[in-house]
Scaffold this active site. Structure first.
Site, PDB file in Angstrom:
ATOM      1  N   ARG A 123       0.828  -1.297   0.114  1.00 24.13           N
ATOM      2  CA  ARG A 123      -0.071  -0.077  -0.018  1.00 24.13           C
ATOM      3  C   ARG A 123       0.730   1.246  -0.005  1.00 24.13           C
ATOM      4  O   ARG A 123       2.234   1.193   0.346  1.00 24.13           O
ATOM      5  CB  ARG A 123      -0.921   0.057   1.301  1.00 24.13           C
ATOM      6  N   ASP A 175       9.129   9.811  11.609  1.00 25.96           N
ATOM      7  CA  ASP A 175       7.912   9.396  10.794  1.00 25.96           C
ATOM      8  C   ASP A 175       7.913  10.533   9.767  1.00 25.96           C
ATOM      9  O   ASP A 175       9.211  10.960   9.267  1.00 25.96           O
ATOM     10  CB  ASP A 175       6.758   9.509  11.469  1.00 25.96           C
TER      11      ASP A 175
END
Length: 287
Positions: A95, A200
């Protein structure tokens, strides 16, 4: 540093904040909740999508891109109709994760093994099957990297000759030189593992410093161009996921976050804080 939650919405996995300068609107996603969200003029609108979505980026043509599990789609913001633009990553079971547009309006998309179940539950990551792809306005796809774990952070220098790109499985942010033909040179470790969580998403300010969200670290790290910690910005969420500069002067930092086992009241919120340096603007998709 004073902060506030911009809406009452709480995401299971908030990600991908994008500030659109022409409309003064904030775009972001709730990956696990299959939601694309926009805050414009104080009004929150949510598009419920059929698949997990990792990025929501407006296009110059007036619609928006959404990166779904099965491909990159155009989303008609009025009718909510989806039209497939391309399948960048043909690997089954992958994904999209990180996605940003460069100054030319080309989409760079990092993919990974899907780690989210249909009900939003966590799935184990058992392989490094992700890649990095560049998608032009004409939907032409150029593969750039393979063998990635969890791609995060996509930021370019002013000249467009280097890109910062991270892999959270490595706990590391890398710097790549971009060749004249658009391919990437071998990576250089720019900022390695740190005690305050894993790397992140990130945003870059006008001075070239990178503000990196630290998953499980309850903070942002502001990193100098040399890859050194300049300051730590403490946050009231345990899993900040990314950030973007916005507001009229690009001095409001919007921070997305995710739910966590700690159940902090603001986990999953989008936070806004005022900072002392403006950021660099986001770029729409050129198509």
């Amino acid at each position: 540093m004073a902060w506030n939650a911009v809406t009452a919405h709480r995401a299971q996995l908030g990600e991908g904040p994008f500030w659109d300068v022409p409309t003064q609107a904030l775009y972001w996603v709730n990956i696990a909740g299959k939601q694309a969200l926009r805050l414009m003029g104080g009004q929150l609108r949510i598009w419920q999508l059929p698949e997990h979505v990792s990025a929501f980026i407006p296009c110059e043509s007036g619609d928006a891109l959404v990166t779904l599990s099965s491909g990159v789609y155009r989303l008609d913001l009025a009718t909510e109709a989806l039209t497939l633009l391309c399948v960048a990553d043909p690997q089954p079971g992958n994904r999209g994760n990180e996605a940003r547009c460069d100054a030319q309006g080309r989409l760079w998309l990092g993919t990974m093994q899907n780690n989210i179940g249909e009900q939003g539950e966590d799935l184990p990551i058992t392989r490094r099957s992700g890649g990095l792809f560049r998608i032009n306005a004409d939907a032409r796809v150029t593969p750039l990297l393979q063998g990635l774990g969890i791609p995060n952070t996509l930021l370019w220098n002013e000249e467009g000759s280097q890109v910062h790109f991270g892999d959270s499985l490595d706990g590391t942010l890398y710097q790549y030189s971009i060749h004249a033909d658009g391919q990437l040179a071998p990576p250089r470790v720019w900022f390695g593992p740190h005690t305050r969580g894993g790397p992140d998403g990130s945003a870059m300010d006008a001075q070239g410093f990178i503000w990196n969200a630290r998953w499980d670290g309850s903070c942002l790290l502001r990193l100098s161009p040399a890859g050194e910690v300049d300051r730590i910005i403490e946050l009231p969420v345990s899993r900040p996921t990314s950030c973007v500069f916005g507001g009229p002067d690009l001095t409001t930092l919007f921070i997305t976050s995710a739910a966590s086992p700690l159940n902090h009241p603001l986990d999953g919120a989008v936070l806004a804080i005022e900072v002392d340096v403006p950021g660099k603007p986001c770029h729409r998709f050129a198509g």
